[in-house]
Write a protein that holds these residues in place. Structure first.
Motif, short mmCIF file in Angstrom:
data_model
loop_
_atom_site.label_atom_id
_atom_site.label_comp_id
_atom_site.label_asym_id
_atom_site.label_seq_id
_atom_site.Cartn_x
_atom_site.Cartn_y
_atom_site.Cartn_z
N HIS A 176 0.80 -25.67 11.88
CA HIS A 176 1.28 -26.71 12.78
C HIS A 176 2.17 -27.72 12.07
CE1 HIS A 176 -1.52 -29.52 10.85
NE2 HIS A 176 -2.42 -28.57 10.92
N GLY A 183 0.64 -32.75 14.32
CA GLY A 183 -0.24 -32.00 15.20
C GLY A 183 -1.46 -31.48 14.48
N ARG A 193 -4.86 -27.15 17.41
CA ARG A 193 -4.84 -27.10 18.87
C ARG A 193 -3.45 -27.31 19.45
NH1 ARG A 193 -10.34 -28.67 21.28
NH2 ARG A 193 -11.78 -28.60 19.51
N SER A 194 -2.51 -27.80 18.66
CA SER A 194 -1.16 -28.04 19.18
C SER A 194 -0.49 -26.76 19.65
CB SER A 194 -0.29 -28.73 18.13
OG SER A 194 -0.08 -27.90 17.00
N LEU A 224 -1.84 -24.57 21.44
CA LEU A 224 -2.22 -24.40 22.84
C LEU A 224 -1.29 -25.23 23.72
CD1 LEU A 224 -6.11 -24.62 22.47
CD2 LEU A 224 -4.64 -22.59 22.40
N ASP A 225 -1.00 -26.45 23.30
CA ASP A 225 -0.09 -27.32 24.05
C ASP A 225 1.31 -26.72 24.13
OD1 ASP A 225 -2.16 -29.16 24.36
OD2 ASP A 225 -1.61 -30.24 22.54
N LEU A 226 1.68 -25.97 23.10
CA LEU A 226 3.02 -25.37 23.06
C LEU A 226 3.09 -24.05 23.83
CD1 LEU A 226 3.91 -26.10 19.32
CD2 LEU A 226 4.96 -27.14 21.34
N GLY A 227 1.98 -23.66 24.45
CA GLY A 227 1.99 -22.49 25.33
C GLY A 227 1.87 -21.15 24.64
N ALA A 257 8.84 -31.18 20.38
CA ALA A 257 8.09 -30.13 21.06
C ALA A 257 8.94 -29.37 22.06
CB ALA A 257 6.87 -30.74 21.74
N LYS A 290 8.99 -25.29 21.90
CA LYS A 290 8.57 -24.42 23.00
C LYS A 290 9.63 -23.35 23.28
CE LYS A 290 5.45 -27.45 25.58
NZ LYS A 290 5.21 -28.16 26.86
#
Length: 281
Positions: A91, A95, A98-99, A101-104, A263, A267
């Motif tokens: 990461h 971050g 878990r970041s 997960l936020d980035l899809g 971010a 993404k």
């Protein structure tokens, strides 16, 4: 130790695995079968009839970091239980594991495997700024702690690739040049510094000597045996030039598209980076 955990399957082997593999995997989950071909355990030629949990979040003591860390393991949805190859994900400094997960990443990985790639998993762990100090050794965590965690969660114990973002991209590059198992590195928005004057301003390094040891730009020959690709946004004024410089020095494929050091750009870059990783299985 199950030898399957250390096997990385080639694309050709996966595609030639034959029909009926999914059923064989399901049978293997109920009882041990003799003389199982590791290639057939990993290959997928039709939609599975049983799935494993796509995302697992765990908390472990990292001997390398002298603290508890979050572990995030992401499998493609719809893949039967059992060891599959692993790409370690590092990461950005601000971050944590878990970041991703936020980035899809769960959806990106599932779509990638569904349409174009041999199945592989993503493993992320909290690594701080990935540089470390005397009481914090994130690279040691990756080398010594991570294999045990992967084995516990029934994944291949030797990652074949590393993907990283920002400071994590530099960590991925350093992990790749030091680890004997990593063959592929995808670096997104790497925070590379052409001089100690700029590196010192980042406050990431304890000393000039540490920067000289950790700065990928100063060790281009050590990437000769790695497959490396670099992504960076064209509005990333702080790191675009050094990203291009590094890509040129090591012969890496460079991807320069609109975006900044944020971010929103990550993404957009992650699907391409993970596709690049999957192409080298």
């Amino acid at each position: 130790m199950n030898t399957v955990r250390n096997v990385r399957l080639s694309r050709r082997a996966a595609l030639l695995g034959g029909l009926g593999v999914g059923a064989g995997l399901l049978t293997g989950c109920q009882a041990k079968t003799p003389e199982v071909d590791p290639r057939n355990e990993l290959a997928l030629t039709k939609p599975p009839t049983s799935t494993s949990q796509p995302v697992t979040i765990d908390r472990k003591i990292a001997a390398g970091r002298y603290r508890d860390v979050d572990i995030v393991l992401i499998r493609p949805a719809g893949i039967p239980p059992g060891p599959i190859p692993v790409c370690v994900a590092l990461h950005d400094k601000v971050g944590g594991a878990r970041s991703f997960l936020d980035l899809g990443v769960p959806d990106v990985l599932t779509e990638l495997v569904r349409y174009s790639s041999v199945p592989f998993a993503i493993a992320a762990a909290d690594g701080g700024n990935w540089i470390g100090d005397k009481d914090d050794e994130p690279m040691r965590m990756l080398e010594e702690d991570l294999p045990e965690w992967l084995e516990y969660h029934d994944l291949a114990t030797t990652p074949f690739a590393a993907v990283g973002i920002g400071e994590g991209a530099v960590g991925a590059l350093n992990h790749g040049r030091k680890s004997t198992g990593i063959e592929v590195v995808a670096a997104i928005s790497p925070t590379l510094y052409e001089s100690w004057a700029f590196a010192e301003q980042s406050k990431d390094f304890e000393s000039r000597a540490q920067w000289e040891a950790k700065e990928p730009l100063r060790h281009p020959r050590e990437f000769a045996n790695l497959k490396v690709a670099v992504w960076c946004g064209t509005e990333d004024e702080a790191f675009l030039d050094t990203a291009k410089d590094f890509a040129g020095k090591v012969g890496a494929k460079g991807h320069w598209a609109p975006g900044g050091h944020n971010a929103a750009y990550w993404k957009k870059a992650l699907p391409e980076a993970l596709k690049y990783v999957g192409e080298h299985l």
